[in-house]
Scaffold this motif. Sequence first.
Motif, PDB file in Angstrom:
ATOM      1  N   ALA A   1      -5.620 -51.699   9.834  1.00  0.00           N
ATOM      2  CA  ALA A   1      -4.440 -51.186  10.540  1.00  0.00           C
ATOM      3  C   ALA A   1      -4.339 -51.771  11.947  1.00  0.00           C
ATOM      4  CB  ALA A   1      -4.474 -49.662  10.594  1.00  0.00           C
ATOM      5  N   ASP A   2      -5.478 -51.826  12.664  1.00  0.00           N
ATOM      6  CA  ASP A   2      -5.475 -52.414  14.007  1.00  0.00           C
ATOM      7  C   ASP A   2      -5.201 -53.913  13.942  1.00  0.00           C
ATOM      8  OD1 ASP A   2      -5.942 -50.047  15.377  1.00  0.00           O
ATOM      9  OD2 ASP A   2      -8.119 -50.322  15.402  1.00  0.00           O
ATOM     10  N   LEU A   3      -5.796 -54.572  12.977  1.00  0.00           N
ATOM     11  CA  LEU A   3      -5.586 -56.005  12.789  1.00  0.00           C
ATOM     12  C   LEU A   3      -4.099 -56.287  12.533  1.00  0.00           C
ATOM     13  CD1 LEU A   3      -7.857 -58.333  10.806  1.00  0.00           C
ATOM     14  CD2 LEU A   3      -5.465 -58.299  10.256  1.00  0.00           C
ATOM     15  N   ASP A   4      -3.493 -55.495  11.674  1.00  0.00           N
ATOM     16  CA  ASP A   4      -2.076 -55.662  11.365  1.00  0.00           C
ATOM     17  C   ASP A   4      -1.217 -55.405  12.599  1.00  0.00           C
ATOM     18  OD1 ASP A   4      -0.004 -56.110   9.259  1.00  0.00           O
ATOM     19  OD2 ASP A   4       0.578 -54.084   9.867  1.00  0.00           O
ATOM     20  N   ALA A   5      -1.564 -54.385  13.382  1.00  0.00           N
ATOM     21  CA  ALA A   5      -0.791 -54.065  14.582  1.00  0.00           C
ATOM     22  C   ALA A   5      -0.846 -55.207  15.587  1.00  0.00           C
ATOM     23  CB  ALA A   5      -1.314 -52.773  15.212  1.00  0.00           C
ATOM     24  N   LEU A   6      -2.017 -55.817  15.757  1.00  0.00           N
ATOM     25  CA  LEU A   6      -2.147 -56.955  16.674  1.00  0.00           C
ATOM     26  C   LEU A   6      -1.334 -58.155  16.188  1.00  0.00           C
ATOM     27  CD1 LEU A   6      -5.952 -56.674  17.422  1.00  0.00           C
ATOM     28  CD2 LEU A   6      -4.094 -56.413  19.102  1.00  0.00           C
ATOM     29  N   ALA A   7      -1.430 -58.443  14.903  1.00  0.00           N
ATOM     30  CA  ALA A   7      -0.690 -59.577  14.346  1.00  0.00           C
ATOM     31  C   ALA A   7       0.817 -59.354  14.471  1.00  0.00           C
ATOM     32  CB  ALA A   7      -1.078 -59.796  12.887  1.00  0.00           C
TER      33      ALA A   7
ATOM     34  N   ASP B   1       1.791 -63.836   8.972  1.00  0.00           N
ATOM     35  CA  ASP B   1       0.735 -64.039   7.970  1.00  0.00           C
ATOM     36  C   ASP B   1      -0.404 -64.894   8.509  1.00  0.00           C
ATOM     37  OD1 ASP B   1       2.090 -62.469   6.145  1.00  0.00           O
ATOM     38  OD2 ASP B   1       3.034 -64.174   5.149  1.00  0.00           O
ATOM     39  N   TYR B   2      -0.068 -65.901   9.304  1.00  0.00           N
ATOM     40  CA  TYR B   2      -1.097 -66.751   9.910  1.00  0.00           C
ATOM     41  C   TYR B   2      -1.992 -65.925  10.830  1.00  0.00           C
ATOM     42  CZ  TYR B   2      -3.400 -69.924  13.069  1.00  0.00           C
ATOM     43  OH  TYR B   2      -4.355 -70.562  13.825  1.00  0.00           O
ATOM     44  N   LEU B   3      -1.374 -65.120  11.704  1.00  0.00           N
ATOM     45  CA  LEU B   3      -2.171 -64.309  12.631  1.00  0.00           C
ATOM     46  C   LEU B   3      -3.049 -63.309  11.896  1.00  0.00           C
ATOM     47  CD1 LEU B   3       0.433 -63.638  15.460  1.00  0.00           C
ATOM     48  CD2 LEU B   3      -1.614 -65.076  15.586  1.00  0.00           C
TER      49      LEU B   3
END
Length: 104
Positions: free
Chosen positions: A84-90, A55-57
């Motif tokens: 979607a990309d943001l979630d994949a990185l996190a 969640d922090y990332l």
Amino acid sequence: MRIVLATTLAVAFAVPAVAAAPARPARLGLCAACHGETGMAQIPGAPNLAGQQLDYLREALRQYRDGRRNVPLMRAAIGPVSEADLDALARWYSAQMPQTQGTP
């Protein structure tokens, strides 16, 4: 008999952990230049991301993307990343295991 049972249990618990590992994100390249592919910083001053809270990332990446965190380098690096990309990185970085950095 105990060894067989212990081995069976170990394998049974290990398989779901491997299956749950996130896929390598398509946009990892630019992030990895500073933060490392496994989340261990490659350059001085870049924070290690391995093992950070998911969640922090996610929130930090959103803030860089949206300009709420005014760090020009990160804003340029993250660009107009999709949710979607943001979630994949996190997910990727939060799933990485932090490593101790030994001295040479």
